[in-house]
Design a protein around this motif. Structure first.
Motif, PDB file in Angstrom:
ATOM      1  N   ILE A   1       0.867  -1.183   0.000  1.00 10.60           N
ATOM      2  CA  ILE A   1       0.000   0.000   0.000  1.00 10.60           C
ATOM      3  C   ILE A   1       0.897   1.224   0.000  1.00 10.60           C
ATOM      4  O   ILE A   1       1.662   1.449   0.929  1.00 10.60           O
ATOM      5  CB  ILE A   1      -0.954   0.007   1.207  1.00 10.60           C
ATOM      6  CG1 ILE A   1      -1.924  -1.172   1.119  1.00 10.60           C
ATOM      7  CG2 ILE A   1      -1.714   1.337   1.278  1.00 10.60           C
ATOM      8  CD1 ILE A   1      -2.870  -1.301   2.278  1.00 10.60           C
ATOM      9  N   VAL A   2       0.796   2.007  -1.065  1.00 12.28           N
ATOM     10  CA  VAL A   2       1.600   3.201  -1.208  1.00 12.28           C
ATOM     11  C   VAL A   2       0.895   4.390  -0.564  1.00 12.28           C
ATOM     12  O   VAL A   2       1.522   5.257   0.028  1.00 12.28           O
ATOM     13  CB  VAL A   2       1.864   3.483  -2.700  1.00 12.28           C
ATOM     14  CG1 VAL A   2       2.652   4.754  -2.897  1.00 12.28           C
ATOM     15  CG2 VAL A   2       2.576   2.312  -3.347  1.00 12.28           C
ATOM     16  N   GLU A   3      -0.430   4.425  -0.686  1.00 12.01           N
ATOM     17  CA  GLU A   3      -1.224   5.501  -0.116  1.00 12.01           C
ATOM     18  C   GLU A   3      -2.490   4.893   0.472  1.00 12.01           C
ATOM     19  O   GLU A   3      -3.170   4.120  -0.190  1.00 12.01           O
ATOM     20  CB  GLU A   3      -1.590   6.494  -1.221  1.00 12.01           C
ATOM     21  CG  GLU A   3      -1.769   7.900  -0.760  1.00 12.01           C
ATOM     22  CD  GLU A   3      -1.954   8.843  -1.947  1.00 12.01           C
ATOM     23  OE1 GLU A   3      -3.027   9.474  -2.004  1.00 12.01           O
ATOM     24  OE2 GLU A   3      -1.048   8.915  -2.801  1.00 12.01           O
ATOM     25  N   ASP A   4      -2.792   5.224   1.721  1.00 15.04           N
ATOM     26  CA  ASP A   4      -3.968   4.668   2.383  1.00 15.04           C
ATOM     27  C   ASP A   4      -5.259   5.220   1.790  1.00 15.04           C
ATOM     28  O   ASP A   4      -5.287   6.316   1.220  1.00 15.04           O
ATOM     29  CB  ASP A   4      -3.941   4.988   3.878  1.00 15.04           C
ATOM     30  CG  ASP A   4      -2.893   4.188   4.623  1.00 15.04           C
ATOM     31  OD1 ASP A   4      -2.575   3.071   4.181  1.00 15.04           O
ATOM     32  OD2 ASP A   4      -2.385   4.689   5.643  1.00 15.04           O
ATOM     33  N   ARG A   5      -6.337   4.486   1.961  1.00 10.94           N
ATOM     34  CA  ARG A   5      -7.682   4.915   1.565  1.00 10.94           C
ATOM     35  C   ARG A   5      -8.044   6.121   2.428  1.00 10.94           C
ATOM     36  O   ARG A   5      -7.731   6.174   3.609  1.00 10.94           O
ATOM     37  CB  ARG A   5      -8.664   3.774   1.827  1.00 10.94           C
ATOM     38  CG  ARG A   5     -10.101   4.106   1.573  1.00 10.94           C
ATOM     39  CD  ARG A   5     -10.967   2.920   2.023  1.00 10.94           C
ATOM     40  NE  ARG A   5     -12.347   3.138   1.787  1.00 10.94           N
ATOM     41  CZ  ARG A   5     -13.171   3.797   2.604  1.00 10.94           C
ATOM     42  NH1 ARG A   5     -12.716   4.278   3.729  1.00 10.94           N
ATOM     43  NH2 ARG A   5     -14.441   3.957   2.300  1.00 10.94           N
ATOM     44  N   ARG A   6      -8.699   7.112   1.812  1.00  4.41           N
ATOM     45  CA  ARG A   6      -9.112   8.304   2.546  1.00  4.41           C
ATOM     46  C   ARG A   6     -10.604   8.540   2.352  1.00  4.41           C
ATOM     47  O   ARG A   6     -11.125   8.361   1.267  1.00  4.41           O
ATOM     48  CB  ARG A   6      -8.372   9.544   2.048  1.00  4.41           C
ATOM     49  CG  ARG A   6      -6.916   9.579   2.366  1.00  4.41           C
ATOM     50  CD  ARG A   6      -6.269  10.890   1.921  1.00  4.41           C
ATOM     51  NE  ARG A   6      -6.583  11.197   0.533  1.00  4.41           N
ATOM     52  CZ  ARG A   6      -6.928  12.409   0.098  1.00  4.41           C
ATOM     53  NH1 ARG A   6      -7.006  13.418   0.915  1.00  4.41           N
ATOM     54  NH2 ARG A   6      -7.194  12.606  -1.171  1.00  4.41           N
ATOM     55  N   GLU A   7     -11.244   8.952   3.409  1.00  6.72           N
ATOM     56  CA  GLU A   7     -12.648   9.347   3.338  1.00  6.72           C
ATOM     57  C   GLU A   7     -12.738  10.756   3.916  1.00  6.72           C
ATOM     58  O   GLU A   7     -12.376  10.968   5.069  1.00  6.72           O
ATOM     59  CB  GLU A   7     -13.524   8.383   4.132  1.00  6.72           C
ATOM     60  CG  GLU A   7     -14.995   8.758   4.099  1.00  6.72           C
ATOM     61  CD  GLU A   7     -15.860   7.742   4.812  1.00  6.72           C
ATOM     62  OE1 GLU A   7     -16.003   6.625   4.304  1.00  6.72           O
ATOM     63  OE2 GLU A   7     -16.373   8.086   5.886  1.00  6.72           O
ATOM     64  N   ILE A   8     -13.187  11.694   3.091  1.00  9.25           N
ATOM     65  CA  ILE A   8     -13.266  13.090   3.504  1.00  9.25           C
ATOM     66  C   ILE A   8     -14.725  13.539   3.422  1.00  9.25           C
ATOM     67  O   ILE A   8     -15.360  13.414   2.377  1.00  9.25           O
ATOM     68  CB  ILE A   8     -12.432  13.990   2.569  1.00  9.25           C
ATOM     69  CG1 ILE A   8     -10.973  13.558   2.560  1.00  9.25           C
ATOM     70  CG2 ILE A   8     -12.561  15.450   2.952  1.00  9.25           C
ATOM     71  CD1 ILE A   8     -10.158  14.232   1.473  1.00  9.25           C
ATOM     72  N   TRP A   9     -15.251  14.042   4.524  1.00 12.54           N
ATOM     73  CA  TRP A   9     -16.567  14.667   4.525  1.00 12.54           C
ATOM     74  C   TRP A   9     -16.355  16.158   4.306  1.00 12.54           C
ATOM     75  O   TRP A   9     -15.429  16.749   4.855  1.00 12.54           O
ATOM     76  CB  TRP A   9     -17.278  14.441   5.856  1.00 12.54           C
ATOM     77  CG  TRP A   9     -17.886  13.085   5.973  1.00 12.54           C
ATOM     78  CD1 TRP A   9     -17.328  11.982   6.530  1.00 12.54           C
ATOM     79  CD2 TRP A   9     -19.175  12.688   5.512  1.00 12.54           C
ATOM     80  NE1 TRP A   9     -18.184  10.909   6.438  1.00 12.54           N
ATOM     81  CE2 TRP A   9     -19.333  11.323   5.827  1.00 12.54           C
ATOM     82  CE3 TRP A   9     -20.213  13.348   4.861  1.00 12.54           C
ATOM     83  CZ2 TRP A   9     -20.486  10.618   5.517  1.00 12.54           C
ATOM     84  CZ3 TRP A   9     -21.365  12.640   4.556  1.00 12.54           C
ATOM     85  CH2 TRP A   9     -21.487  11.290   4.879  1.00 12.54           C
ATOM     86  N   PHE A  10     -17.212  16.771   3.485  1.00  9.42           N
ATOM     87  CA  PHE A  10     -17.079  18.208   3.242  1.00  9.42           C
ATOM     88  C   PHE A  10     -18.458  18.839   3.078  1.00  9.42           C
ATOM     89  O   PHE A  10     -19.424  18.196   2.684  1.00  9.42           O
ATOM     90  CB  PHE A  10     -16.200  18.471   2.014  1.00  9.42           C
ATOM     91  CG  PHE A  10     -16.730  17.880   0.732  1.00  9.42           C
ATOM     92  CD1 PHE A  10     -17.447  18.657  -0.169  1.00  9.42           C
ATOM     93  CD2 PHE A  10     -16.498  16.545   0.421  1.00  9.42           C
ATOM     94  CE1 PHE A  10     -17.934  18.109  -1.349  1.00  9.42           C
ATOM     95  CE2 PHE A  10     -16.974  15.990  -0.754  1.00  9.42           C
ATOM     96  CZ  PHE A  10     -17.693  16.777  -1.641  1.00  9.42           C
ATOM     97  N   GLU A  11     -18.521  20.118   3.428  1.00  4.71           N
ATOM     98  CA  GLU A  11     -19.773  20.854   3.302  1.00  4.71           C
ATOM     99  C   GLU A  11     -19.990  21.210   1.841  1.00  4.71           C
ATOM    100  O   GLU A  11     -19.067  21.642   1.142  1.00  4.71           O
ATOM    101  CB  GLU A  11     -19.726  22.127   4.142  1.00  4.71           C
ATOM    102  CG  GLU A  11     -21.053  22.836   4.211  1.00  4.71           C
ATOM    103  CD  GLU A  11     -21.047  24.036   5.142  1.00  4.71           C
ATOM    104  OE1 GLU A  11     -22.057  24.767   5.122  1.00  4.71           O
ATOM    105  OE2 GLU A  11     -20.058  24.247   5.868  1.00  4.71           O
ATOM    106  N   THR A  12     -21.216  21.003   1.370  1.00  5.11           N
ATOM    107  CA  THR A  12     -21.548  21.249  -0.033  1.00  5.11           C
ATOM    108  C   THR A  12     -22.586  22.352  -0.162  1.00  5.11           C
ATOM    109  O   THR A  12     -23.240  22.733   0.812  1.00  5.11           O
ATOM    110  CB  THR A  12     -22.138  19.983  -0.684  1.00  5.11           C
ATOM    111  OG1 THR A  12     -23.397  19.705  -0.067  1.00  5.11           O
ATOM    112  CG2 THR A  12     -21.212  18.804  -0.553  1.00  5.11           C
ATOM    113  N   VAL A  13     -22.723  22.824  -1.363  1.00  2.00           N
ATOM    114  CA  VAL A  13     -23.812  23.739  -1.686  1.00  2.00           C
ATOM    115  C   VAL A  13     -25.076  22.887  -1.710  1.00  2.00           C
ATOM    116  O   VAL A  13     -25.111  21.837  -2.361  1.00  2.00           O
ATOM    117  CB  VAL A  13     -23.554  24.414  -3.057  1.00  2.00           C
ATOM    118  CG1 VAL A  13     -24.739  25.259  -3.466  1.00  2.00           C
ATOM    119  CG2 VAL A  13     -22.274  25.244  -3.000  1.00  2.00           C
TER     120      VAL A  13
END
Length: 151
Positions: A62-74
């Motif tokens: 694994i070169v880069e781990d899985r990412r989960e990003i929550w963000f505010e949307t319009v």
């Protein structure tokens, strides 16, 4: 453009805001190596009786781990045809949107939103509030604005 229900939102966020998440899969690299199985067996006169034997081993890393990003949307109710047309014009001025200004969220608009947000680490086609602010489509609150330069 997606807005999630309160059950799908991250904890401790504004209940009146809309959110989405961006999931970046892990980056896995396949590594192939040659491993020595038997070493050469030198004789007294420095010649080799048997050659070196190798085995090929392949494994994943694994070169880069899985990412989960929550963000505010319009929020969807803000994404009117007039707002979407402004979004398309703002993205076109910045070289991300090359389609016709239709006021419809189509594949070209989603691709342009993704291209605009990607340098900030968000590879989503859902317009974030942060991106809308950078495009001049959402209002900054006084605490978010950049400080005025000294005069």
């Amino acid at each position: 453009m997606v807005a999630h229900t309160s059950a799908e939102r991250p904890a401790q966020v504004d209940p009146d805001a809309c959110y989405d998440r961006d999931v970046t899969p892990a980056v896995i690299e396949t590594v192939t190596e040659q491993v020595i199985v038997t070493s050469p067996d030198p004789t007294q006169d420095s010649t080799t009786q048997r050659p070196t034997a190798f085995r090929t081993e392949t494994h994943q890393k694994i070169v880069e781990d899985r990412r989960e990003i929550w963000f505010e949307t319009v929020c969807p109710e803000t994404m009117t045809p007039a707002f979407t047309a402004s979004l398309q014009r703002a993205l076109a001025v910045r070289g991300h949107y090359r389609g016709e200004i239709t006021g419809q969220v189509d594949s070209a608009t989603r691709a342009a939103v993704r291209a605009f947000q990607r340098p900030e680490g968000l590879a989503s086609s859902t317009l974030s509030v942060a991106a809308a602010k950078r495009l001049g489509l959402a209002v900054y609150h006084p605490g978010e604005a950049l400080p005025q330069p000294p005069r």
